[in-house]
Motif scaffolding. Structure first.
Motif, PDB file in Angstrom:
ATOM      1  N   UNK A 103       0.854  -1.167  -0.036  1.00  0.00           N
ATOM      2  CA  UNK A 103       0.018  -0.041  -0.078  1.00  0.00           C
ATOM      3  C   UNK A 103       0.809   1.036   0.071  1.00  0.00           C
ATOM      4  N   UNK A 104       2.056   1.265   0.816  1.00  0.00           N
ATOM      5  CA  UNK A 104       2.871   2.382   0.785  1.00  0.00           C
ATOM      6  C   UNK A 104       3.492   2.774  -0.447  1.00  0.00           C
ATOM      7  N   UNK A 105       3.968   1.268  -0.948  1.00  0.00           N
ATOM      8  CA  UNK A 105       4.642   1.426  -2.511  1.00  0.00           C
ATOM      9  C   UNK A 105       3.641   1.897  -3.314  1.00  0.00           C
ATOM     10  N   UNK A 106       2.398   1.705  -3.480  1.00  0.00           N
ATOM     11  CA  UNK A 106       1.588   2.342  -4.526  1.00  0.00           C
ATOM     12  C   UNK A 106       1.213   3.676  -4.210  1.00  0.00           C
ATOM     13  N   UNK A 107       1.085   4.168  -2.897  1.00  0.00           N
ATOM     14  CA  UNK A 107       0.840   5.512  -2.633  1.00  0.00           C
ATOM     15  C   UNK A 107       2.130   6.247  -2.914  1.00  0.00           C
ATOM     16  N   UNK A 108       3.290   5.904  -2.945  1.00  0.00           N
ATOM     17  CA  UNK A 108       4.570   6.503  -3.231  1.00  0.00           C
ATOM     18  C   UNK A 108       4.458   6.477  -4.933  1.00  0.00           C
ATOM     19  N   UNK A 109       4.381   5.717  -5.671  1.00  0.00           N
ATOM     20  CA  UNK A 109       4.175   5.691  -6.703  1.00  0.00           C
ATOM     21  C   UNK A 109       3.079   6.698  -7.388  1.00  0.00           C
ATOM     22  N   UNK A 110       1.990   6.754  -6.580  1.00  0.00           N
ATOM     23  CA  UNK A 110       0.915   7.808  -7.291  1.00  0.00           C
ATOM     24  C   UNK A 110       1.490   9.172  -6.907  1.00  0.00           C
ATOM     25  N   UNK A 111       2.072   9.386  -5.804  1.00  0.00           N
ATOM     26  CA  UNK A 111       2.696  10.687  -5.306  1.00  0.00           C
ATOM     27  C   UNK A 111       3.740  11.104  -6.275  1.00  0.00           C
ATOM     28  N   UNK A 112       4.466  10.224  -6.760  1.00  0.00           N
ATOM     29  CA  UNK A 112       5.753  10.336  -7.822  1.00  0.00           C
ATOM     30  C   UNK A 112       5.086  10.853  -9.044  1.00  0.00           C
ATOM     31  N   UNK A 113       3.833  10.119  -9.298  1.00  0.00           N
ATOM     32  CA  UNK A 113       3.222  10.548 -10.842  1.00  0.00           C
ATOM     33  C   UNK A 113       2.554  11.965 -10.570  1.00  0.00           C
ATOM     34  N   UNK A 114       1.902  12.219  -9.562  1.00  0.00           N
ATOM     35  CA  UNK A 114       1.493  13.524  -9.099  1.00  0.00           C
ATOM     36  C   UNK A 114       2.382  14.547  -9.303  1.00  0.00           C
ATOM     37  N   UNK A 160       5.347  14.428 -11.058  1.00  0.00           N
ATOM     38  CA  UNK A 160       5.574  14.608 -12.229  1.00  0.00           C
ATOM     39  C   UNK A 160       4.570  15.402 -13.199  1.00  0.00           C
ATOM     40  N   UNK A 161       3.224  15.219 -12.896  1.00  0.00           N
ATOM     41  CA  UNK A 161       2.160  16.291 -13.414  1.00  0.00           C
ATOM     42  C   UNK A 161       2.529  17.483 -13.095  1.00  0.00           C
ATOM     43  N   UNK A 162       2.646  18.058 -11.893  1.00  0.00           N
ATOM     44  CA  UNK A 162       2.890  19.127 -11.783  1.00  0.00           C
ATOM     45  C   UNK A 162       4.101  20.005 -12.150  1.00  0.00           C
ATOM     46  N   UNK A 163       5.383  19.045 -12.189  1.00  0.00           N
ATOM     47  CA  UNK A 163       6.595  19.493 -12.725  1.00  0.00           C
ATOM     48  C   UNK A 163       6.579  19.653 -14.349  1.00  0.00           C
ATOM     49  N   UNK A 164       5.626  18.690 -14.817  1.00  0.00           N
ATOM     50  CA  UNK A 164       5.513  19.033 -16.384  1.00  0.00           C
ATOM     51  C   UNK A 164       4.663  20.139 -16.846  1.00  0.00           C
ATOM     52  N   UNK A 212      10.694  21.191  -6.433  1.00  0.00           N
ATOM     53  CA  UNK A 212       9.887  20.190  -7.150  1.00  0.00           C
ATOM     54  C   UNK A 212      10.755  18.922  -7.478  1.00  0.00           C
ATOM     55  N   UNK A 213      11.905  19.367  -8.250  1.00  0.00           N
ATOM     56  CA  UNK A 213      12.713  18.606  -8.765  1.00  0.00           C
ATOM     57  C   UNK A 213      13.414  17.791  -7.640  1.00  0.00           C
ATOM     58  N   UNK A 214      13.865  18.340  -6.766  1.00  0.00           N
ATOM     59  CA  UNK A 214      14.485  17.847  -5.578  1.00  0.00           C
ATOM     60  C   UNK A 214      13.722  16.961  -4.873  1.00  0.00           C
ATOM     61  N   UNK A 215      12.512  17.155  -4.544  1.00  0.00           N
ATOM     62  CA  UNK A 215      11.489  16.455  -4.055  1.00  0.00           C
ATOM     63  C   UNK A 215      11.227  15.070  -4.831  1.00  0.00           C
ATOM     64  N   UNK A 216      11.187  15.417  -6.184  1.00  0.00           N
ATOM     65  CA  UNK A 216      10.903  14.305  -7.127  1.00  0.00           C
ATOM     66  C   UNK A 216      11.939  13.134  -6.679  1.00  0.00           C
ATOM     67  N   UNK A 217      13.120  13.655  -6.871  1.00  0.00           N
ATOM     68  CA  UNK A 217      14.472  12.797  -6.609  1.00  0.00           C
ATOM     69  C   UNK A 217      14.192  11.953  -5.464  1.00  0.00           C
TER      70      UNK A 217
END
Length: 176
Positions: free
Chosen positions: A7-18, A20-24, A109-114
């Motif tokens: 569950x934590x992994x899935x939520x982390x991937x969703x956060x990562x995708x969100x 990425x949406x904001x950065x793009x 945002x880039x640092x946070x994404x990393x």
């Protein structure tokens, strides 16, 4: 255990995708104050504050603050929240889009994404290690043959016969 669950992994991937949406969205020059990136940014910041708070509570402040990675993670999270609030206040008060503040926001945002990608890597590697350990199974010593080359320690009297105890009692003490 919660931190290294599916569950934590899935939520982390969703956060990562969100993230990425904001950065793009910001890098593409679209209207940053559209509701999509603002909602994504608000959700990301809220969840990251909860995550940092959860880490502090579960580890205790002393242990949490002893790792430099946690300080960086907390600093980046707090800075992203501050920039998010500053962008909202700046736009709402003047109606002007502040590109310099936005560029600063993209940097964090880039640092946070990393950091988010690093978190996902840590979670996946720990989950894999746990799965490998579970896959090994337990050793059933009762089913092992003598050829399995398992030796009981000399000092063990557990499951020994009276003859074994007599031999151990008659043996000279070990020099160790």
């Amino acid at each position: 255990n919660l931190k290294f669950s599916c569950g934590y992994l899935v939520s982390s991937v969703i956060l990562c995708l969100l993230c990425m949406v904001v950065m793009i969205w910001e890098l593409s020059g679209q209207d940053i104050h559209h509701w999509i990136p603002m909602v994504c940014e608000g959700v990301i910041n809220t969840i990251l504050v909860i995550d940092v708070s959860f880490d502090v509570v579960s580890q205790g402040w002393e242990k949490y603050s002893s790792q430099i990675v946690n300080w960086i993670d907390m600093g980046v999270t707090i800075t992203c929240i501050g920039l998010f609030i500053a962008l909202i206040v700046r736009h709402e008060s003047s109606g002007v889009y502040d590109s310099q503040l936005s560029q600063f926001d993209v940097t964090f945002l880039s640092i946070r994404y990393v950091f988010m990608v690093f978190r996902i890597w840590v979670v996946v590697s720990k989950m894999k290690r746990g799965a490998d350990m579970r896959a090994q199974g337990e050793v059933d010593f009762e089913k092992m043959d003598d050829e399995d080359d398992v030796q009981e320690p000399l000092f063990s009297t557990k499951n020994s016969t009276p003859r074994d105890r007599d031999i151990m009692a008659a043996s000279p003490p070990s020099p160790l």
